[in-house]
Scaffold this active site. Structure first.
Site, PDB file in Angstrom:
ATOM      1  N   ARG A   1       0.803  -1.236   0.000  1.00 35.65           N
ATOM      2  CA  ARG A   1       0.000   0.000   0.000  1.00 35.65           C
ATOM      3  C   ARG A   1       0.838   1.290   0.000  1.00 35.65           C
ATOM      4  NH1 ARG A   1      -4.790  -2.645   3.670  1.00 35.65           N
ATOM      5  NH2 ARG A   1      -5.967  -3.423   1.887  1.00 35.65           N
TER       6      ARG A   1
ATOM      7  N   GLY B   1      -8.805  25.327 -20.348  1.00 35.81           N
ATOM      8  CA  GLY B   1      -9.196  24.540 -21.529  1.00 35.81           C
ATOM      9  C   GLY B   1      -8.063  23.645 -22.022  1.00 35.81           C
TER      10      GLY B   1
ATOM     11  N   GLU C   1      -6.069  -1.868  -4.455  1.00 37.20           N
ATOM     12  CA  GLU C   1      -5.344  -2.319  -3.244  1.00 37.20           C
ATOM     13  C   GLU C   1      -6.076  -1.891  -1.966  1.00 37.20           C
ATOM     14  OE1 GLU C   1      -1.151  -2.546  -3.235  1.00 37.20           O
ATOM     15  OE2 GLU C   1      -1.049  -2.600  -5.424  1.00 37.20           O
TER      16      GLU C   1
HETATM   17  N1  COS Z   1      -1.777  -8.488   8.825  1.00 39.24           N
HETATM   18  C1  COS Z   1      -1.871  -9.735   9.310  1.00 39.24           C
HETATM   19  N2  COS Z   1      -3.046 -10.291   9.710  1.00 39.24           N
HETATM   20  C2  COS Z   1      -4.147  -9.544   9.628  1.00 39.24           C
HETATM   21  C3  COS Z   1      -4.118  -8.212   9.133  1.00 39.24           C
HETATM   22  C4  COS Z   1      -2.878  -7.700   8.718  1.00 39.24           C
HETATM   23  N3  COS Z   1      -2.761  -6.457   8.247  1.00 39.24           N
HETATM   24  N4  COS Z   1      -5.367  -7.719   9.140  1.00 39.24           N
HETATM   25  C5  COS Z   1      -6.154  -8.681   9.651  1.00 39.24           C
HETATM   26  N5  COS Z   1      -5.413  -9.769   9.933  1.00 39.24           N
HETATM   27  C6  COS Z   1      -5.879 -11.025  10.533  1.00 39.24           C
HETATM   28  C7  COS Z   1      -6.459 -10.722  11.910  1.00 39.24           C
HETATM   29  O1  COS Z   1      -5.453 -10.789  12.898  1.00 39.24           O
HETATM   30  C8  COS Z   1      -7.465 -11.817  12.055  1.00 39.24           C
HETATM   31  O2  COS Z   1      -6.805 -13.022  12.422  1.00 39.24           O
HETATM   32  P1  COS Z   1      -7.425 -13.939  13.587  1.00 39.24           P
HETATM   33  O3  COS Z   1      -8.865 -14.160  13.198  1.00 39.24           O
HETATM   34  O4  COS Z   1      -6.564 -15.149  13.543  1.00 39.24           O
HETATM   35  O5  COS Z   1      -7.297 -13.144  14.834  1.00 39.24           O
HETATM   36  C9  COS Z   1      -7.981 -12.029  10.644  1.00 39.24           C
HETATM   37  O6  COS Z   1      -6.961 -11.545   9.772  1.00 39.24           O
HETATM   38  C10 COS Z   1      -9.277 -11.318  10.376  1.00 39.24           C
HETATM   39  O7  COS Z   1      -9.105  -9.947  10.698  1.00 39.24           O
HETATM   40  P2  COS Z   1     -10.332  -8.944  10.674  1.00 39.24           P
HETATM   41  O8  COS Z   1     -11.413  -9.473  11.555  1.00 39.24           O
HETATM   42  O9  COS Z   1      -9.800  -7.568  10.933  1.00 39.24           O
HETATM   43  O10 COS Z   1     -10.804  -9.068   9.162  1.00 39.24           O
HETATM   44  P3  COS Z   1     -12.093  -8.531   8.447  1.00 39.24           P
HETATM   45  O11 COS Z   1     -12.784  -9.675   7.837  1.00 39.24           O
HETATM   46  O12 COS Z   1     -12.832  -7.613   9.366  1.00 39.24           O
HETATM   47  O13 COS Z   1     -11.492  -7.692   7.231  1.00 39.24           O
HETATM   48  C11 COS Z   1     -10.533  -5.825   6.125  1.00 39.24           C
HETATM   49  C12 COS Z   1     -10.632  -6.676   7.396  1.00 39.24           C
HETATM   50  C13 COS Z   1     -11.821  -5.168   5.712  1.00 39.24           C
HETATM   51  C14 COS Z   1      -9.534  -4.744   6.525  1.00 39.24           C
HETATM   52  C15 COS Z   1      -9.968  -6.700   4.981  1.00 39.24           C
HETATM   53  O14 COS Z   1     -10.951  -7.565   4.491  1.00 39.24           O
HETATM   54  C16 COS Z   1      -9.416  -5.885   3.840  1.00 39.24           C
HETATM   55  O15 COS Z   1      -8.306  -5.344   3.915  1.00 39.24           O
HETATM   56  N6  COS Z   1     -10.153  -5.792   2.735  1.00 39.24           N
HETATM   57  C17 COS Z   1      -9.705  -5.102   1.573  1.00 39.24           C
HETATM   58  C18 COS Z   1      -9.097  -6.065   0.635  1.00 39.24           C
HETATM   59  C19 COS Z   1      -8.402  -5.357  -0.459  1.00 39.24           C
HETATM   60  O16 COS Z   1      -7.536  -4.518  -0.236  1.00 39.24           O
HETATM   61  N7  COS Z   1      -8.759  -5.694  -1.700  1.00 39.24           N
HETATM   62  C20 COS Z   1      -8.174  -5.077  -2.808  1.00 39.24           C
HETATM   63  C21 COS Z   1      -7.892  -6.064  -3.835  1.00 39.24           C
HETATM   64  S1  COS Z   1      -6.348  -6.750  -3.767  1.00 39.24           S
HETATM   65  S2  COS Z   1      -5.301  -5.653  -5.010  1.00 39.24           S
END
Ligand code: COS
Length: 377
Positions: free
Chosen positions: A241, A338, A361
């Site tokens: 990012r 323009g 991302e």
């Molecule tokens: N690094 C390592 N582990 C991570 C983390 C990170 N940055 N963020 C979350 N995790 C882990 C958490 O620790 C958690 O693990 P445990 O369940 O074992 O404790 C697990 O992942 C789930 O975390 P969380 O509950 O925060 O996840 P969510 O489902 O709420 O999702 C978001 C979090 C919304 C932030 C995530 O889905 C996301 O980043 N989405 C965007 C995806 C993206 O960027 N897509 C673009 C396309 S790719 S180019």
């Protein structure tokens, strides 16, 4: 605290800057029109070493630190954010292997990249964008193989990459606990490229669907453990990012430079428009935004290089830099009036290119979720 760069960093920056002036700027508007990167440019990017910047030194790559990478991505984006996206997407697709690949996987994967070929990171699907845990592509275990079925969407370097890092679900019930990463070669039977997107901006970069129909991969192609994919994807996105931030800063700086030059040349009411305080105020605001975004990008990269927690700063740098790229490119176009709106000049391309920075991302709304989660929980 040291705000200076090393001699080596400055030399690398200068090398890329000269390359951009010579090889990218003259063809940026044509590639935008033609909706593709000129194939010979890929060879030149490989030759100058821009495709294997993140490949670890032990695998014969450059293994560059994040601060230096940001410096170089900014330079590339000044020439064309589409080309910078192709290069950065190659790095994005390398991180899962760097983070969790076995020695054998690293040797295989990075050998491909060192040959000047591209990789692609495939997480997003038609119904799984922000909700990365909603990946529906299935990976069903069959002896020591997996059978992959599904569709990936909006994949940068789709169709031009040699190798793909595909996220699929090994659990029938889906969810983040089943997300698993696999290396898939482009010629694997059942793997094909779907529709190519006709995008608003970053048109030099290829963005396509990927279709997987009974694609067989061996256990050796699985990166990390079953169910480790979500963590790998999140770690990868954290690492990458700040580079979206760096590309955004490059775009914003290029449009600011263009607006400054134009405002000194363009005469109205008998004087250069740069002499009007309204224009001066706009340029000053643009410059402050670029500078603050750049500092945030370097801070996130610095923390990563120090091995410290940088998740929040990575999201901040991406989100803020993307937002200022949108506003600075819009204001630069406004200064040019323009002429800015005409396709004869790059102002409107900068503005179109900037929009995706707020989307890919992880949308800027998702970045704010990540930041707030870090602040609150
Ligand atoms: N690094 C390592 N582990 C991570 C983390 C990170 N940055 N963020 C979350 N995790 C882990 C958490 O620790 C958690 O693990 P445990 O369940 O074992 O404790 C697990 O992942 C789930 O975390 P969380 O509950 O925060 O996840 P969510 O489902 O709420 O999702 C978001 C979090 C919304 C932030 C995530 O889905 C996301 O980043 N989405 C965007 C995806 C993206 O960027 N897509 C673009 C396309 S790719 S180019």
């Amino acid at each position: 605290m040291n705000f200076g760069f090393t001699q080596e960093q400055l030399e690398l920056k200068d090398l890329v800057s000269k390359f951009v002036e010579r090889e990218i700027k003259p063809i940026a508007l044509t590639m935008d029109k033609e909706n593709k990167m000129h194939p010979e440019l890929l060879g030149k990017l490989a030759k100058i070493g821009l495709l294997d910047l993140v490949v670890p030194k032990e695998n014969g790559g450059v293994g560059l630190d994040s601060v230096t990478l940001a410096l170089l991505y900014e330079e590339l984006a000044k020439g064309c954010a589409g080309v910078a996206t192709v290069v950065a997407a190659n790095a994005l697709a390398s991180y899962p292997v760097i983070i969790k690949g076995t020695d054998k996987q690293k040797a295989y994967y990075f050998d491909i990249i060192k040959q000047g070929k591209l990789a692609a990171f495939a997480l997003t699907e038609p119904n799984a964008g922000s909700d990365a845990g909603g990946v529906a592509t299935s990976a069903v275990k069959d002896g020591n193989k997996y059978i992959l079925n599904g569709t990936k969407a909006f994949i940068t370097n789709g169709g031009v990459a040699e190798v793909y890092l595909i996220f699929a679900n090994t659990r029938k019930t889906g969810g983040i606990r089943g997300l698993t990463a696999f290396i898939v070669e482009k010629d694997t039977p059942g793997f094909s490229i779907g529709k190519k997107e006709d995008k608003m901006g970053i048109r030099a970069s290829n963005t396509t669907e990927l279709i997987l129909q009974n694609v067989e991969v061996s256990e050796d192609q699985r990166v990390g453990r079953e169910g480790e994919g979500f963590r790998i994807a999140m770690n990868t996105l954290d690492s990458s990012r700040p580079f979206v931030g760096a590309v955004s800063v490059g775009l914003a700086q290029a449009s600011l430079d263009m607006a400054i030059k134009y405002s000194k040349e363009r005469r109205q009411f008998g004087q250069p428009i740069a002499s009007f305080q309204m224009i001066q105020g706009m340029l000053a605001d643009m410059a402050m935004k670029v500078e603050t975004a750049r500092l945030l990008v370097y801070k996130a990269c610095y923390l990563r290089d120090q091995g410290e927690d940088f998740s929040k700063e990575a999201a901040m740098s991406k989100c803020y830099a993307a937002d200022i790229a949108m506003s600075v490119t819009t204001d630069a176009l406004q200064v040019m009036g323009g002429y800015g709106y005409s396709k004869e000049y790059p102002a409107e391309k900068y503005m179109r290119d900037a929009k995706i920075m707020q989307i890919y991302e992880g949308t800027n709304q998702i970045q704010r979720v990540v930041i707030a989660n870090k602040l609150l929980f």
